[in-house]
Design a protein around this motif. Structure first.
Motif, short mmCIF file in Angstrom:
data_model
loop_
_atom_site.label_atom_id
_atom_site.label_comp_id
_atom_site.label_asym_id
_atom_site.label_seq_id
_atom_site.Cartn_x
_atom_site.Cartn_y
_atom_site.Cartn_z
N MET A 1 0.91 -6.91 -4.72
CA MET A 1 2.03 -7.71 -5.20
C MET A 1 2.71 -8.45 -4.05
O MET A 1 2.70 -7.99 -2.91
CB MET A 1 3.08 -6.83 -5.89
N HIS A 2 3.33 -9.57 -4.38
CA HIS A 2 4.17 -10.30 -3.44
C HIS A 2 5.60 -9.84 -3.69
O HIS A 2 6.18 -10.10 -4.75
CB HIS A 2 4.02 -11.80 -3.69
N VAL A 3 6.18 -9.12 -2.73
CA VAL A 3 7.42 -8.37 -2.94
C VAL A 3 8.50 -8.86 -2.00
O VAL A 3 8.28 -8.98 -0.78
CB VAL A 3 7.18 -6.85 -2.71
N LEU A 4 9.69 -9.09 -2.54
CA LEU A 4 10.88 -9.37 -1.74
C LEU A 4 11.70 -8.09 -1.64
O LEU A 4 12.02 -7.47 -2.67
CB LEU A 4 11.73 -10.46 -2.38
N VAL A 5 12.03 -7.69 -0.42
CA VAL A 5 12.87 -6.51 -0.19
C VAL A 5 14.20 -6.97 0.37
O VAL A 5 14.27 -7.48 1.49
CB VAL A 5 12.19 -5.52 0.78
N HIS B 1 0.74 -4.37 -0.28
CA HIS B 1 1.63 -5.40 -0.78
C HIS B 1 1.98 -6.40 0.32
O HIS B 1 2.03 -6.05 1.51
CB HIS B 1 2.91 -4.77 -1.34
N THR B 2 2.23 -7.64 -0.07
CA THR B 2 2.73 -8.66 0.85
C THR B 2 4.25 -8.67 0.75
O THR B 2 4.80 -8.85 -0.34
CB THR B 2 2.19 -10.05 0.47
N PHE C 1 7.46 -14.68 -6.24
CA PHE C 1 7.44 -13.23 -6.03
C PHE C 1 7.08 -12.51 -7.34
O PHE C 1 7.48 -12.92 -8.43
CB PHE C 1 8.80 -12.73 -5.54
N ASP C 2 6.32 -11.42 -7.19
CA ASP C 2 6.01 -10.57 -8.34
C ASP C 2 7.09 -9.52 -8.59
O ASP C 2 7.27 -9.07 -9.72
CB ASP C 2 4.68 -9.85 -8.11
N ALA C 3 7.78 -9.14 -7.52
CA ALA C 3 8.77 -8.07 -7.65
C ALA C 3 9.87 -8.25 -6.62
O ALA C 3 9.65 -8.81 -5.53
CB ALA C 3 8.11 -6.71 -7.47
#
Length: 353
Positions: free
Chosen positions: A1-5, A25-26, A65-67
């Motif tokens: 997944m492409h994830v923003l934290v 994850h990216t 983003f996916d998540a």
């Protein structure tokens, strides 16, 4: 997944980002940078970064983003008590706007770092996710409000999950000293005394930062239908302990003396937590770290990296750090970056980029 934290340069984010990357994850971080240089030991590797205040995020920032893993917050009770309006602005209103922007941008999953402190003064029984919520501080109240507002956004295309973390402990390169196990272990290492200023009787549920990161990874990867709209307590029943028991464990590990002054009296925040739902919903997740193991890890890290009393009180204590950023003109009264600070950071980034 492409994830923003969000809050990736905080205490938990610094531990979580490497785990998510390790799992394939990216990851992109989003952070104001308040604690970016508050590092004990070697500096951690950085993912790509969106340098933004949470209050300024729009759906355009979130497209692709996916998540979203949402950790960013004013993250303890003293800060909330000092500035309750700002706490609600950042922790509640900006968090809900973030969730709405994520949904508008087509983000499918939204993991929210909530807290077991929503249970407040819960009595003697271990509380489940269905227990009445009795938040006692602006920080805990803000978490309850976000859960309520973001749960209403859930649908087949948008999966919010609310991870109610027990009180965190354990080493992170971006240390927090103002949480109980970390604080008491630091006191033991630096002074030879484990000083408890309450009467030691309140119950606290505890969970290691790495176990929190593992729980978020499991919630990120679980089937959407299994976790959509769920609130899950994150921790382990073995880590439901009193503050006095924490102090005794730290003393056994470090050889320090326990001193319970009782000067703050009985803390009304006392609760034990049932964590069985997370084990059922996230069978891949197991909380591995006990308090003794965490105290050993902390004591060794403090000694190896040369923790000092000054760094403990200022660099690694959230309220002191933010107060200092205001004093030197980095932050204004609303905790926004000042124009001068923004220009300075832009110039420094250009110089090193």
């Amino acid at each position: 997944m492409h994830v923003l934290v969000t809050g990736h340069q905080g205490y938990l984010g610094t531990v979580m980002v490497p785990l998510l990357i390790e799992r394939g994850h990216t990851v992109v971080g989003l952070d104001t940078g308040w604690f970016a240089d508050c590092v004990l030991g070697p500096a951690p590797a950085e993912p790509d970064v969106l340098r933004l205040d949470l209050r300024d995020v729009t759906s355009d920032h979130l497209r692709g983003f996916d998540a979203v893993v949402h950790l960013a917050a004013l993250s303890n009770d003293p800060l909330g008590t000092l500035a309750p309006d700002i706490t609600h602005d950042i922790n509640h209103h900006a968090s809900v706007r973030l969730a709405r922007a994520a949904k508008d941008a087509g983000v499918e999953r939204f993991l929210y770092a909530s807290t077991c402190s929503v249970y407040g003064a819960a009595g003697a029984d271990a509380v489940t996710e269905d227990a009445p919520l009795r938040p006692l501080t602006p920080y805990a109240v803000s978490k309850v409000r976000v859960e309520d507002d973001v749960a209403a956004l859930a649908d087949e295309g948008f999966t919010p999950v609310f991870l109610r973390n027990a009180t965190a402990f354990g080493f992170s390169p971006r240390l927090r000293a103002d949480i109980v196990v970390n604080d008491l272990t630091a006191s033991a290492v630096l002074t030879g005394r484990v000083v408890v200023k309450s009467d030691g009787t309140p119950w606290r549920p505890l969970v290691h930062a790495r176990d929190i990161a593992a729980a978020f990874a499991a919630a990120l990867e679980a089937p959407a239908a299994r976790v959509r709209g769920r609130a899950l307590n994150i921790g382990a029943e073995a880590n439901n302990v009193t503050v006095a028991q924490i102090a005794e464990t730290v003393a056994e590990v470090t050889g320090a003396e326990v001193v319970i002054t009782g000067e703050y009296g009985a803390d009304p925040r006392s609760y034990r937590v049932d964590f069985s739902a997370a084990r059922q919903i996230l069978p891949e997740f197991v909380a591995h770290w006990g308090i003794r193991d965490g105290a050993v890890e902390l004591a060794e890290s403090y000694r190896r990296h040369g923790l000092t009393a000054d760094a403990l009180a200022n660099r690694f204590t959230r309220l002191a750090r933010i107060t200092e950023l205001q004093r030197v003109g980095e932050l204004d009264a609303t905790l926004h970056r000042t124009a001068a600070a923004t220009l300075h950071r832009t110039a420094m980034a250009a110089r090193h980029g």
